[in-house]
Scaffold this active site. Sequence first.
Site, PDB file in Angstrom:
ATOM      1  N   ALA A  82       0.817  -1.214   0.000  1.00  0.00           N
ATOM      2  CA  ALA A  82       0.000   0.000   0.000  1.00  0.00           C
ATOM      3  C   ALA A  82       0.850   1.263   0.000  1.00  0.00           C
ATOM      4  O   ALA A  82       1.864   1.356   0.702  1.00  0.00           O
ATOM      5  CB  ALA A  82      -0.924   0.000   1.217  1.00  0.00           C
ATOM      6  N   ALA A 145       2.576  -1.415   4.295  1.00  0.00           N
ATOM      7  CA  ALA A 145       2.943  -0.142   3.679  1.00  0.00           C
ATOM      8  C   ALA A 145       4.178  -0.281   2.808  1.00  0.00           C
ATOM      9  O   ALA A 145       5.181  -0.847   3.222  1.00  0.00           O
ATOM     10  CB  ALA A 145       3.206   0.903   4.770  1.00  0.00           C
ATOM     11  N   CYS A 146       4.112   0.310   1.618  1.00  0.00           N
ATOM     12  CA  CYS A 146       5.209   0.208   0.659  1.00  0.00           C
ATOM     13  C   CYS A 146       6.494   0.832   1.175  1.00  0.00           C
ATOM     14  O   CYS A 146       7.573   0.308   0.932  1.00  0.00           O
ATOM     15  CB  CYS A 146       4.805   0.870  -0.658  1.00  0.00           C
ATOM     16  SG  CYS A 146       6.113   0.938  -1.893  1.00  0.00           S
ATOM     17  N   PHE A 147       6.391   1.962   1.878  1.00  0.00           N
ATOM     18  CA  PHE A 147       7.593   2.712   2.209  1.00  0.00           C
ATOM     19  C   PHE A 147       8.221   2.270   3.524  1.00  0.00           C
ATOM     20  O   PHE A 147       9.099   2.948   4.031  1.00  0.00           O
ATOM     21  CB  PHE A 147       7.292   4.218   2.230  1.00  0.00           C
ATOM     22  CG  PHE A 147       7.400   4.855   0.883  1.00  0.00           C
ATOM     23  CD1 PHE A 147       8.492   5.623   0.545  1.00  0.00           C
ATOM     24  CD2 PHE A 147       6.409   4.667  -0.065  1.00  0.00           C
ATOM     25  CE1 PHE A 147       8.605   6.209  -0.703  1.00  0.00           C
ATOM     26  CE2 PHE A 147       6.498   5.248  -1.316  1.00  0.00           C
ATOM     27  CZ  PHE A 147       7.608   6.021  -1.639  1.00  0.00           C
ATOM     28  N   LYS A 161      13.940   5.360   2.643  1.00  0.00           N
ATOM     29  CA  LYS A 161      13.328   5.272   1.318  1.00  0.00           C
ATOM     30  C   LYS A 161      12.674   6.582   0.929  1.00  0.00           C
ATOM     31  O   LYS A 161      11.863   7.142   1.662  1.00  0.00           O
ATOM     32  CB  LYS A 161      12.311   4.133   1.320  1.00  0.00           C
ATOM     33  CG  LYS A 161      11.711   3.798  -0.034  1.00  0.00           C
ATOM     34  CD  LYS A 161      10.946   2.495   0.095  1.00  0.00           C
ATOM     35  CE  LYS A 161      10.218   2.112  -1.169  1.00  0.00           C
ATOM     36  NZ  LYS A 161       9.527   0.824  -1.037  1.00  0.00           N
TER      37      LYS A 161
END
Length: 273
Positions: A82, A145-147, A161
């Site tokens: 996400a 979460a992607c980050f 990131k």
Amino acid sequence: MPAETWRLLDTGVSDPYTNMAIDEAILLEHREGKTPPTLRFYAWSPPTISLGYFQQLEKEIDLEAVKERGLGLVRRLTGGRAVLHDDEVTYSVVAREDHPLMIGGIRPSYLRLAKALAAGLRELGAPVEIASGRKGGREEHTTAACFDAPSWYEITCGGRKLVGSAQTRKGGVVLQHGSIVLTLNGDDLFAVLKMPSEAVRQRLLAKFYHQACGLEEVLGRRVEAGVVKENIVRAFTRLYAVEFVPGGLTEGEKGRLKELRAKYAAADWLKRR
């Protein structure tokens, strides 16, 4: 050697369904040989959570919290986890798998595109690096979460990131899109991720802010989206001899948008996993 001609699109701000529809329309038209390779920039209204193609909506996202926060919600065509698209520059690249930038599979193509993105950000003064992935080649993530941690060939600053990207390949064509974060908004993102307890949520949110960052924090000043885009375009041109021709969506792409937007707006697509 003459430069290769690419189309440069800046489609501005759109709702989440339209944004994803445009990316897929470009992919489909390029697959049919009707458009050149394309670099696109865009933005989102409202701020939107995008789910990776394989994520499980009911397991990972609190729909009531999404509504309370006034956020959009859409499932991407690409994988990954996400992402909250808020104060950022979103980019997408579409080119054939046999294009020199895309040959060799996912990781080599990620690296080539990351080099251009990183070069553009360095021109702004950001001391960015290209991550080599998790130690031992494993990617160990703690949230949806992607980050929350860098993956292979994503762009970091001081180990945190800054740019997250995702890629899919369909019918011989590559679509890669990603987020260049200007200011990081972890609060809204973690408010909508399902967690076993509030204590866990707060602990992982603090960890997120330690592992991710935005360009404004890195530089100590505000950089407008237009300046970021200009630097990235120049970096692609310098590194890969690409000549960008500004343009708009073709009639073929526009003709696909109604059906594709309906697809991304449909509950069946959002809940498909």
